[in-house]
Design a protein around this motif. Sequence first.
Motif, PDB file in Angstrom:
ATOM      1  N   UNK A  72      73.397  74.289   7.393  1.00 19.03           N
ATOM      2  CA  UNK A  72      74.757  74.359   7.940  1.00 19.03           C
ATOM      3  C   UNK A  72      75.209  72.980   8.415  1.00 19.03           C
ATOM      4  N   UNK A  73      74.304  72.252   9.036  1.00 17.22           N
ATOM      5  CA  UNK A  73      74.631  70.913   9.543  1.00 17.22           C
ATOM      6  C   UNK A  73      74.917  69.951   8.387  1.00 17.22           C
ATOM      7  N   UNK A  74      74.221  70.151   7.263  1.00 16.00           N
ATOM      8  CA  UNK A  74      74.449  69.306   6.079  1.00 16.00           C
ATOM      9  C   UNK A  74      75.742  69.689   5.360  1.00 16.00           C
ATOM     10  N   UNK A  75      76.209  70.919   5.612  1.00 16.54           N
ATOM     11  CA  UNK A  75      77.348  71.429   4.863  1.00 16.54           C
ATOM     12  C   UNK A  75      76.986  71.665   3.403  1.00 16.54           C
ATOM     13  N   UNK A  76      75.720  72.057   3.178  1.00 21.75           N
ATOM     14  CA  UNK A  76      75.230  72.232   1.803  1.00 21.75           C
ATOM     15  C   UNK A  76      75.169  73.717   1.442  1.00 21.75           C
ATOM     16  N   UNK A  77      74.909  73.988   0.145  1.00 21.39           N
ATOM     17  CA  UNK A  77      74.749  75.374  -0.304  1.00 21.39           C
ATOM     18  C   UNK A  77      73.270  75.722  -0.310  1.00 21.39           C
ATOM     19  N   UNK A  78      72.855  76.779   0.392  1.00 26.62           N
ATOM     20  CA  UNK A  78      71.432  77.118   0.460  1.00 26.62           C
ATOM     21  C   UNK A  78      70.826  77.435  -0.903  1.00 26.62           C
ATOM     22  N   UNK A  79      71.673  77.939  -1.830  1.00 31.39           N
ATOM     23  CA  UNK A  79      71.132  78.357  -3.136  1.00 31.39           C
ATOM     24  C   UNK A  79      71.079  77.206  -4.145  1.00 31.39           C
ATOM     25  N   UNK A  80      71.518  76.012  -3.739  1.00 31.70           N
ATOM     26  CA  UNK A  80      71.457  74.859  -4.658  1.00 31.70           C
ATOM     27  C   UNK A  80      70.001  74.615  -5.082  1.00 31.70           C
TER      28      UNK A  80
ATOM     29  N   UNK B  26      65.837  59.506  23.920  1.00 32.24           N
ATOM     30  CA  UNK B  26      65.637  60.896  23.473  1.00 32.24           C
ATOM     31  C   UNK B  26      64.824  60.991  22.182  1.00 32.24           C
ATOM     32  N   UNK B  27      64.275  59.862  21.709  1.00 31.24           N
ATOM     33  CA  UNK B  27      63.599  59.847  20.401  1.00 31.24           C
ATOM     34  C   UNK B  27      62.449  60.849  20.325  1.00 31.24           C
ATOM     35  N   UNK B  28      61.724  60.999  21.441  1.00 29.22           N
ATOM     36  CA  UNK B  28      60.552  61.881  21.440  1.00 29.22           C
ATOM     37  C   UNK B  28      60.932  63.331  21.170  1.00 29.22           C
ATOM     38  N   UNK B  29      62.180  63.688  21.465  1.00 31.82           N
ATOM     39  CA  UNK B  29      62.600  65.090  21.337  1.00 31.82           C
ATOM     40  C   UNK B  29      63.403  65.362  20.066  1.00 31.82           C
ATOM     41  N   UNK B  30      63.701  64.317  19.321  1.00 28.73           N
ATOM     42  CA  UNK B  30      64.577  64.517  18.164  1.00 28.73           C
ATOM     43  C   UNK B  30      63.806  65.054  16.967  1.00 28.73           C
ATOM     44  N   UNK B  31      64.048  66.313  16.633  1.00 27.78           N
ATOM     45  CA  UNK B  31      63.531  66.830  15.376  1.00 27.78           C
ATOM     46  C   UNK B  31      64.606  66.590  14.315  1.00 27.78           C
ATOM     47  N   UNK B  32      64.376  67.101  13.107  1.00 22.94           N
ATOM     48  CA  UNK B  32      65.311  66.835  12.005  1.00 22.94           C
ATOM     49  C   UNK B  32      66.708  67.369  12.333  1.00 22.94           C
ATOM     50  N   UNK B  33      66.776  68.589  12.861  1.00 22.70           N
ATOM     51  CA  UNK B  33      68.078  69.160  13.221  1.00 22.70           C
ATOM     52  C   UNK B  33      68.730  68.356  14.345  1.00 22.70           C
ATOM     53  N   UNK B  34      67.925  67.947  15.322  1.00 21.33           N
ATOM     54  CA  UNK B  34      68.443  67.144  16.438  1.00 21.33           C
ATOM     55  C   UNK B  34      69.015  65.822  15.974  1.00 21.33           C
ATOM     56  N   UNK B  35      68.349  65.208  14.972  1.00 20.18           N
ATOM     57  CA  UNK B  35      68.838  63.930  14.435  1.00 20.18           C
ATOM     58  C   UNK B  35      70.179  64.127  13.724  1.00 20.18           C
ATOM     59  N   UNK B  36      70.315  65.231  12.986  1.00 23.26           N
ATOM     60  CA  UNK B  36      71.596  65.506  12.316  1.00 23.26           C
ATOM     61  C   UNK B  36      72.700  65.766  13.345  1.00 23.26           C
ATOM     62  N   UNK B  37      72.339  66.471  14.440  1.00 22.57           N
ATOM     63  CA  UNK B  37      73.315  66.709  15.522  1.00 22.57           C
ATOM     64  C   UNK B  37      73.767  65.393  16.146  1.00 22.57           C
ATOM     65  N   UNK B  38      72.825  64.463  16.273  1.00 24.96           N
ATOM     66  CA  UNK B  38      73.100  63.192  16.965  1.00 24.96           C
ATOM     67  C   UNK B  38      74.080  62.325  16.174  1.00 24.96           C
ATOM     68  N   UNK B  39      74.048  62.470  14.833  1.00 27.29           N
ATOM     69  CA  UNK B  39      74.943  61.692  13.980  1.00 27.29           C
ATOM     70  C   UNK B  39      75.801  62.649  13.150  1.00 27.29           C
ATOM     71  N   UNK B  40      76.732  63.343  13.800  1.00 30.01           N
ATOM     72  CA  UNK B  40      77.451  64.424  13.122  1.00 30.01           C
ATOM     73  C   UNK B  40      78.346  63.956  11.975  1.00 30.01           C
TER      74      UNK B  40
END
Length: 384
Positions: free
Chosen positions: A78-86, A138-152
Amino acid sequence: AGEAAADKAADLGPLGFCRENPVEAIFLGRRRLNEPGGEKETWHVEFDLRDTPISYEAGDSLGLFPANAPALADAVIAELGARPERVIGGKTLRDRLIADYSLGAAPDGLYQLLSLLTSGEARRKAKALSAGEDPDGDAAYLDVLGALHKFPGARPDAEVFLESLDELQPRLYSISSSPKMDAGKVSLTVDAVRYNHRSRLRLGVASTHLGERMPEQTRAKIYLQKAHGFGLPKDLATDVIMCGPGTGIAPFRAFLRERAATQAPGRNWLFYGHQRQASDFFYKDELTRMRDDKVLTRLSLAWSRDGTEKTYVQDRMRENGADLWKWLEGGAHFYVCGDAKRMAKDVERAIIDVAAQHGGKSPDEAVAYLGALKKAGRYQADVY
């Protein structure tokens, strides 16, 4: 083509005995080890080994390839704005995110990609993070989703995004069953990891996969990791002292079941501890029965949250120092399993103290005594 595939498999290493060449085993089920009121959630999980080439010994570990929580994969998509079935590389984007890629700590490669898709202050921060710096603390807490949130503003293409991620790695768990008593099966003792950070629930990938998401009778990719220098004495008459608080009890449940199956005449002493006796006494009925059956000669328990004073396994070792010294002087093997950072060091310190107090050794001699135990293979650790 069949021969080529067989050669390729042979190059990977022995089937079922290395991470490059895992096998599928049926997940038989789980049961919770804590009683209500405990702060942790710990599971006894079992796999069927009958259709696999895997054989093991007490003391070995099992590697397990986990899967990410589907809800986490969906949030990333959802954060990528991609299609899950791609379809990417023969599988859907959603399936690849669940099964193939780590969605834990955001890797440098992802920050490099994000730095190319942002500008100004955001680019500076993404570049700093990719270089291992921590501009916002906050680097220690940034997972992949968190990183995408940080740079919307950065919306990488799904395929390029996957290339920036790390592969999902297997997790190793100490085996808590005995091949002699639990033929055709293997069991693990697993803490389900969950914690909240910034109003988001974070999940331990493998532990919650085993503890809640994996349906019974489905197949999981596993492999055996042989133990090097962690196993029962060859001489069954040798006494054994085991120290394993929390999930550190896993290999010692295996040891005790093995000692029962082989009717080993050597004595067995277990030091076990956790937070509260009412909720956190793993395998309580089994250990009590083993004590009644004289398989478990001594059981020393330590509960850190039950009294006003915090009591740990190393405190029980010191309290029982005179007997512990007698066992060690009689040739007993000593084992410790669990947290390498604190607990294992505290246990080593306790042995040194016991050697000084009850063996009449000087501080230097007591340290050398522990070193001699290790050199002789009589002090063995399975720590992580």
